[in-house]
Motif scaffolding. Structure first.
Motif, short mmCIF file in Angstrom:
data_model
loop_
_atom_site.label_atom_id
_atom_site.label_comp_id
_atom_site.label_asym_id
_atom_site.label_seq_id
_atom_site.Cartn_x
_atom_site.Cartn_y
_atom_site.Cartn_z
N UNK A 1 16.39 11.13 6.17
CA UNK A 1 16.71 9.80 5.65
C UNK A 1 15.96 8.75 6.45
N UNK A 2 15.56 7.69 5.74
CA UNK A 2 14.94 6.53 6.37
C UNK A 2 15.94 5.39 6.29
N UNK A 3 16.30 4.84 7.43
CA UNK A 3 17.18 3.68 7.46
C UNK A 3 16.42 2.51 8.06
N UNK A 4 16.82 1.31 7.71
CA UNK A 4 16.08 0.16 8.22
C UNK A 4 16.50 -1.15 7.61
N UNK A 5 17.80 -1.44 7.60
CA UNK A 5 18.32 -2.70 7.08
C UNK A 5 17.93 -2.92 5.62
N UNK A 6 18.08 -1.88 4.80
CA UNK A 6 17.73 -1.96 3.39
C UNK A 6 18.85 -2.57 2.58
N UNK A 7 18.46 -3.24 1.48
CA UNK A 7 19.41 -3.59 0.42
C UNK A 7 19.27 -2.55 -0.68
N UNK A 8 20.14 -2.64 -1.69
CA UNK A 8 20.06 -1.69 -2.81
C UNK A 8 18.70 -1.79 -3.49
N UNK A 9 18.21 -3.04 -3.68
CA UNK A 9 16.93 -3.22 -4.36
C UNK A 9 15.76 -2.75 -3.51
N UNK B 1 6.64 -0.85 11.58
CA UNK B 1 7.70 0.10 11.89
C UNK B 1 8.94 -0.23 11.05
N UNK B 2 9.39 0.76 10.27
CA UNK B 2 10.65 0.59 9.52
C UNK B 2 11.82 0.83 10.46
N UNK B 3 11.76 1.91 11.20
CA UNK B 3 12.78 2.22 12.20
C UNK B 3 12.20 3.23 13.17
N UNK B 4 12.80 3.34 14.33
CA UNK B 4 12.34 4.29 15.35
C UNK B 4 13.56 4.99 15.95
N UNK C 1 15.62 14.03 21.73
CA UNK C 1 15.94 12.89 22.60
C UNK C 1 14.74 11.96 22.82
N UNK C 2 13.77 12.03 21.91
CA UNK C 2 12.60 11.16 21.99
C UNK C 2 12.51 10.31 20.72
N UNK C 3 12.14 9.03 20.80
CA UNK C 3 12.04 8.19 19.59
C UNK C 3 10.92 8.68 18.66
N UNK C 4 11.20 8.59 17.39
CA UNK C 4 10.27 9.06 16.36
C UNK C 4 10.13 7.93 15.35
N UNK C 5 8.94 7.30 15.30
CA UNK C 5 8.78 6.09 14.49
C UNK C 5 8.43 6.43 13.04
N UNK C 6 9.03 5.69 12.13
CA UNK C 6 8.70 5.77 10.71
C UNK C 6 7.91 4.50 10.39
N UNK D 1 0.83 -1.20 0.00
CA UNK D 1 0.00 0.00 0.00
C UNK D 1 0.87 1.25 0.00
N UNK D 2 2.03 1.18 0.67
CA UNK D 2 2.99 2.29 0.74
C UNK D 2 2.40 3.51 1.46
N UNK D 3 1.68 3.24 2.54
CA UNK D 3 1.13 4.32 3.35
C UNK D 3 2.16 4.67 4.41
N UNK D 4 2.90 5.74 4.17
CA UNK D 4 3.99 6.14 5.05
C UNK D 4 3.49 7.16 6.06
N UNK D 5 3.88 6.95 7.35
CA UNK D 5 3.48 7.85 8.42
C UNK D 5 4.64 8.06 9.37
N UNK D 6 4.76 9.27 9.88
CA UNK D 6 5.74 9.59 10.91
C UNK D 6 4.96 9.84 12.20
N UNK D 7 5.23 9.01 13.23
CA UNK D 7 4.50 9.12 14.50
C UNK D 7 5.49 9.09 15.66
N UNK D 8 5.07 9.64 16.77
CA UNK D 8 5.89 9.61 17.98
C UNK D 8 5.71 8.27 18.70
N UNK D 9 6.78 7.81 19.35
CA UNK D 9 6.72 6.61 20.17
C UNK D 9 6.16 6.98 21.53
#
Length: 538
Positions: A331-339, A315-318, A304-309, A209-217
């Motif tokens: 930037x969004x990081x989360x154990x991605x490969x090039x593909x 959750x991709x990363x927090x 200094x507060x976690x911010x979830x993607x 679906x690719x519904x991306x959201x930025x939320x606080x933990x």
């Protein structure tokens, strides 16, 4: 009719030559085509039945559309009652309805009045069918706001329309040529991607679906406490999946606030990149002005507060906000490969689907089958055309030769027009080309038979030829205009193969009228001027 000024002759020849020239890039190696001016890089694309590819039937997950509609309806009920300063005892779902019970002592009449405003007040709640999306009923202190069947169908229909546009953007970014994307029924989509060699990647791209959201933990309790007990009302437990290959080996829980700070709808760009410092693939993103302001304000207030993607409720990363991010990008990081980073960037650029898509039917056409189709279709077209040309030459002699030259020019011009508009050539399209050959010959037959009749009546060569072209012109125009109208109707009302057939037929009629009315007549006039014959050679 038989007089040609120099400028008319030049215009006819230049038009024929220029349109025929547009077809030549189809015969050139790609390296040669790349060196041509951009305006001359015209070419046709082979359809799925000719070059192979992937044929999918996608279905919009209508239950998700209904669930989203009910959740929005519940939020609207809460908002309306809160604005009216009415206290709610409980609220929940029952079938296709939101059921709410007020606390004792609340003004039920006021609640009913306010709830009845929901269909009129909410943007998009009034359906395109002309009926309200919801109805309100009351039983004591309990109120039921029901989503109507017409409203649900309308929401599903609009979700399919939006999904088609998102699918088109995603497929276009894959670099494929001339995909076919069409609606089928209430909630299905036909997708044909010629030349696609990796159906698995295609399904992966479309399946998210690719519904991306930025939320606080939510840090009011730990994930373990939330799992053992109950998370706060305004939060939910979401998981980050750790994968090895395609296998999920660990799920890390988070307590995430439901409130969305910034959504993927406010992204204007996303690109895969390699972070050399961390030696990992990331996805760089950039917000629009509104999203950038909200992102900057949130990161400033929550250092200094976690911010979830969150992507599709996972959750991709927090990461922890170390400092305010004021530039509207990150930037969004989360154990991605090039593909996987490239795929995520593509999905974010194309936008989110309103509801998940499922593949209900899949068909892969291999290159060998496509080549068989090309060979069979080409062989049939060539054999049919040769028989027609030989028959015309045997029947009308020299004039038959003129007709054959005009037919060949006609076909090449048709390929030039198809190349100019970047058309997709399919087997039905080849059938349209063969039919065009027959129609082009038919126009010449009408002219030559008229010339024969005039010659048999004792008229001179020039009078016979002039009379043949003049008297046959009305019949030719009527027949071709009628066929052209038919092809236009087929093109606009038909789908898939019918449109391909109608397109080649329509363009063939245009080139046929040009060659029959001008080019064949010009060849005959040249013959008359050069040889000055004493009789009609038929």
């Amino acid at each position: 009719m038989l007089s040609f000024t120099r400028w008319k002759a030049t215009l006819i020849l230049m038009t024929a030559f220029a349109v025929m020239l547009l077809a030549t890039p189809n015969l050139m190696p790609q390296s040669w085509v790349d060196k041509l001016p951009r305006a001359l890089r015209t070419h046709m694309t082979l359809g799925l039945d000719l070059q192979g590819g992937v044929d999918l039937r996608l279905q919009v997950y209508s239950d998700e559309v209904r669930r989203t509609m009910l959740e929005n309806l519940r939020d609207d009920v809460r908002r309306v009652l809160r604005d009216a300063r009415l206290q709610v005892q409980n609220i929940g779902f029952q079938g296709n309805a939101v059921v709410v019970r007020l606390r004792e002592g609340q003004n039920g009449d006021l609640a009913l009045t306010e709830l009845r405003k929901i269909p009129q007040a909410i943007g998009g709640a009034f359906s395109t069918t002309g009926q309200f999306d919801s109805e309100v009923s009351r039983s004591g202190d309990t109120f039921t706001v029901t989503a109507t069947d017409a409203g649900i169908r309308d929401k599903i229909s609009r979700a399919v329309t939006q999904s088609i546009e998102v699918v088109r953007r995603r497929i276009d970014q894959l670099g494929t040529t001339e995909p076919v994307i069409q609606r089928q029924g209430l909630d299905r989509i036909l997708l044909q991607v010629p030349g696609e060699k990796d159906p698995r990647r295609l399904k992966d791209i479309l399946g998210q679906t690719a519904k991306l959201e930025f939320r606080l933990v939510d840090q009011s309790m730990t994930p373990e406490q939330a799992i053992a007990g109950r998370p706060p009302a305004d939060s939910a437990i979401l998981y980050e999946e750790v994968k090895e290959g395609n296998r999920v080996v660990q799920q890390i829980p988070y307590v995430i606030q439901r409130r969305v700070i910034v959504s993927g709808e406010e992204l204007i760009d996303a690109q895969a990149a390699f972070n050399a410092q961390q030696a990992e693939w990331v996805v760089s993103f950039r917000f629009n002005a509104s999203g950038g302001r909200k992102f900057a304000q949130t990161t400033t207030e929550n250092v200094n507060r976690p911010f979830a993607i969150v992507l599709d409720n996972k959750v991709i990363s927090a990461p922890v906000i170390r400092e305010p991010i004021l530039g509207g990008s990150g930037q969004i990081s989360g154990r991605f490969t090039a593909e996987s980073s490239a795929n995520l960037a593509l999905l974010l650029r194309a936008g989110a689907l309103p509801a998940p898509l499922t593949v209900v039917e899949e068909r892969t056409v291999g290159a060998s089958l496509g080549q068989d189709s090309i060979t069979s279709g080409t062989r049939a077209a060539i054999i049919g055309s040769i028989f027609v040309l030989v028959y015309i030459f045997a029947t009308y002699g020299l004039f038959g030769l003129f007709a054959n030259i005009a037919v060949i020019v006609n076909v090449i011009m048709m390929f030039g027009l198809l190349s100019l508009i970047g058309a997709t050539l399919t087997l039905p399209g080849i059938a349209g080309i063969v039919l065009t050959v027959g129609m082009a010959v038919d126009s010449n037959v009408l002219i030559f038979e008229r010339i024969r009749e005039e010659s048999r009546a004792g008229r001179s060569v020039i009078a016979s030829i002039d009379g043949g072209f003049t008297k046959a012109m009305g019949t030719i125009m009527d027949a071709n205009v009628t066929q052209l109208l038919t092809s236009i109707i087929l093109f606009y009302l038909g789908t898939g193969p019918v449109k391909g057939f109608a397109l080649t037929l329509g363009l063939g009629i245009v080139t046929t009228m040009f060659t029959a009315i001008t080019f064949t007549r010009y060849l005959v006039v040249l013959w008359l001027r050069w040889f000055k014959p004493a009789r009609v050679p038929m």
